[in-house]
Design a protein around this motif. Structure first.
Motif, PDB file in Angstrom:
ATOM      1  N   CYS A  37      34.606  46.099  43.179  1.00 35.37           N
ATOM      2  CA  CYS A  37      34.400  45.714  41.792  1.00 35.37           C
ATOM      3  C   CYS A  37      35.346  46.482  40.876  1.00 35.37           C
ATOM      4  O   CYS A  37      35.913  47.508  41.252  1.00 35.37           O
ATOM      5  N   VAL A  38      35.469  45.976  39.658  1.00 35.73           N
ATOM      6  CA  VAL A  38      36.259  46.608  38.605  1.00 35.73           C
ATOM      7  C   VAL A  38      35.371  46.699  37.374  1.00 35.73           C
ATOM      8  O   VAL A  38      34.671  45.739  37.034  1.00 35.73           O
ATOM      9  N   PRO A  72      33.772  39.515  41.299  1.00 33.78           N
ATOM     10  CA  PRO A  72      34.958  39.573  42.160  1.00 33.78           C
ATOM     11  C   PRO A  72      36.042  38.601  41.719  1.00 33.78           C
ATOM     12  O   PRO A  72      35.765  37.434  41.427  1.00 33.78           O
ATOM     13  N   ALA A  73      37.253  39.100  41.627  1.00 30.93           N
ATOM     14  CA  ALA A  73      38.465  38.331  41.273  1.00 30.93           C
ATOM     15  C   ALA A  73      38.539  37.952  39.796  1.00 30.93           C
ATOM     16  O   ALA A  73      39.503  37.318  39.387  1.00 30.93           O
ATOM     17  N   ALA A  74      37.554  38.361  38.977  1.00 37.09           N
ATOM     18  CA  ALA A  74      37.577  37.986  37.561  1.00 37.09           C
ATOM     19  C   ALA A  74      38.407  38.946  36.715  1.00 37.09           C
ATOM     20  O   ALA A  74      39.011  38.534  35.720  1.00 37.09           O
ATOM     21  N   ALA A  75      38.439  40.223  37.071  1.00 41.53           N
ATOM     22  CA  ALA A  75      39.120  41.216  36.238  1.00 41.53           C
ATOM     23  C   ALA A  75      40.605  40.921  36.109  1.00 41.53           C
ATOM     24  O   ALA A  75      41.187  41.045  35.025  1.00 41.53           O
ATOM     25  N   PRO A  95      39.040  30.656  34.340  1.00 39.35           N
ATOM     26  CA  PRO A  95      38.229  30.471  35.557  1.00 39.35           C
ATOM     27  C   PRO A  95      38.803  31.261  36.727  1.00 39.35           C
ATOM     28  O   PRO A  95      40.013  31.413  36.873  1.00 39.35           O
ATOM     29  N   ARG A  96      37.910  31.777  37.555  1.00 34.14           N
ATOM     30  CA  ARG A  96      38.357  32.525  38.728  1.00 34.14           C
ATOM     31  C   ARG A  96      39.013  31.603  39.748  1.00 34.14           C
ATOM     32  O   ARG A  96      38.698  30.422  39.833  1.00 34.14           O
ATOM     33  N   ASP A  97      39.913  32.176  40.507  1.00 32.82           N
ATOM     34  CA  ASP A  97      40.589  31.445  41.568  1.00 32.82           C
ATOM     35  C   ASP A  97      39.568  31.104  42.654  1.00 32.82           C
ATOM     36  O   ASP A  97      38.952  31.987  43.248  1.00 32.82           O
TER      37      ASP A  97
END
Length: 236
Positions: A38-39, A75-78, A132-134
């Motif tokens: 996480c970030v 996850p992957a949003a930051a 949007p997230r990948d």
């Protein structure tokens, strides 16, 4: 943990997983921060910073009675919100003003002007302006979160990517490659499952480890602790 930690989970499927609040106790004992894929955004009342993805455990040194508030990205949003590949921020704590994105530079000053609603305001802003997230990276995280995760080769085939491209995209989205991501997620599963079992071996097998030796190896590489020491630290 010597301080008081509170967490408010947010709606699933959003760019943010939760808001949290931590107040250090009277004794300034370092707080163990484990890698969790996480970030977080961190706000100490004066400075807004980003806690990049950790590849190993770190200790946060927080002054007695100091309050720290945070927002944890899904996850992957930051990477999508920051506009920065996360491998550039791995194992770092960086002032948001130093990221080099004009739209982020003034956020700390704007937070300082607000009072109790500061993090709620920031959360709303992130939820409204994060692309949007990948989907491929969401799928990678989901597949590697399983007790028996897919191999890197299988992931790449299923996503229609080369293994090299998958590694590059994971570096950008998570801060490291899929093999390290799988190890971090497996150790987190072990910590989550430990209360269900009478022995560490039972929890390790439930989390997807082959045996106690594999658990010990992951614990040593990711935290510098034995599994028993790690459990004791987390239980504090």
């Amino acid at each position: 943990m010597s301080g008081r930690y509170r967490q408010l989970d947010l709606a699933p499927g959003q760019p943010l997983l939760c808001r949290w609040d931590y107040v250090q106790g009277a004794q300034a004992a370092p707080a163990l921060v484990l890698p969790d894929a996480c970030v977080d955004l961190l706000w100490d009342g004066a400075r807004l910073s980003i806690a990049g993805p950790d590849t190993h455990a770190q200790y946060a040194h927080i002054a007695p009675a100091r309050r720290l508030q945070g927002l944890r990205f899904a996850p992957a949003a930051a990477a999508r919100w920051l506009g920065v590949p996360l491998h550039a921020l791995a194992d770092q704590r960086v002032d948001l003003r130093d990221i080099g994105r004009p739209r982020l530079s003034a956020l700390g000053e704007r937070l300082a002007e607000r009072e109790d609603d500061a993090m709620a305001w920031l959360a709303e802003r992130i939820l409204s302006d994060t692309p949007p997230r990948d989907r491929a990276m969401q799928a990678v995280h989901a597949r590697l979160s399983r007790t028996q995760p897919a191999s890197v080769a299988q992931l790449a085939r299923d996503l229609g990517l080369t293994e090299r491209t998958l590694l590059r995209q994971c570096d950008e989205a998570f801060g490291y490659g899929p093999k390290l991501l799988a190890r971090i997620l497996r150790l987190q599963r072990f910590l989550q499952h430990r209360h269900r079992h009478a022995t560490l071996l039972g929890a390790a097998l439930d989390a997807g480890y082959y045996d106690a030796a594999q658990l010990a190896g992951d614990a040593r590489r990711l935290t510098g602790l034995t599994p028993t020491q790690l459990i004791a630290q987390v239980a504090d």
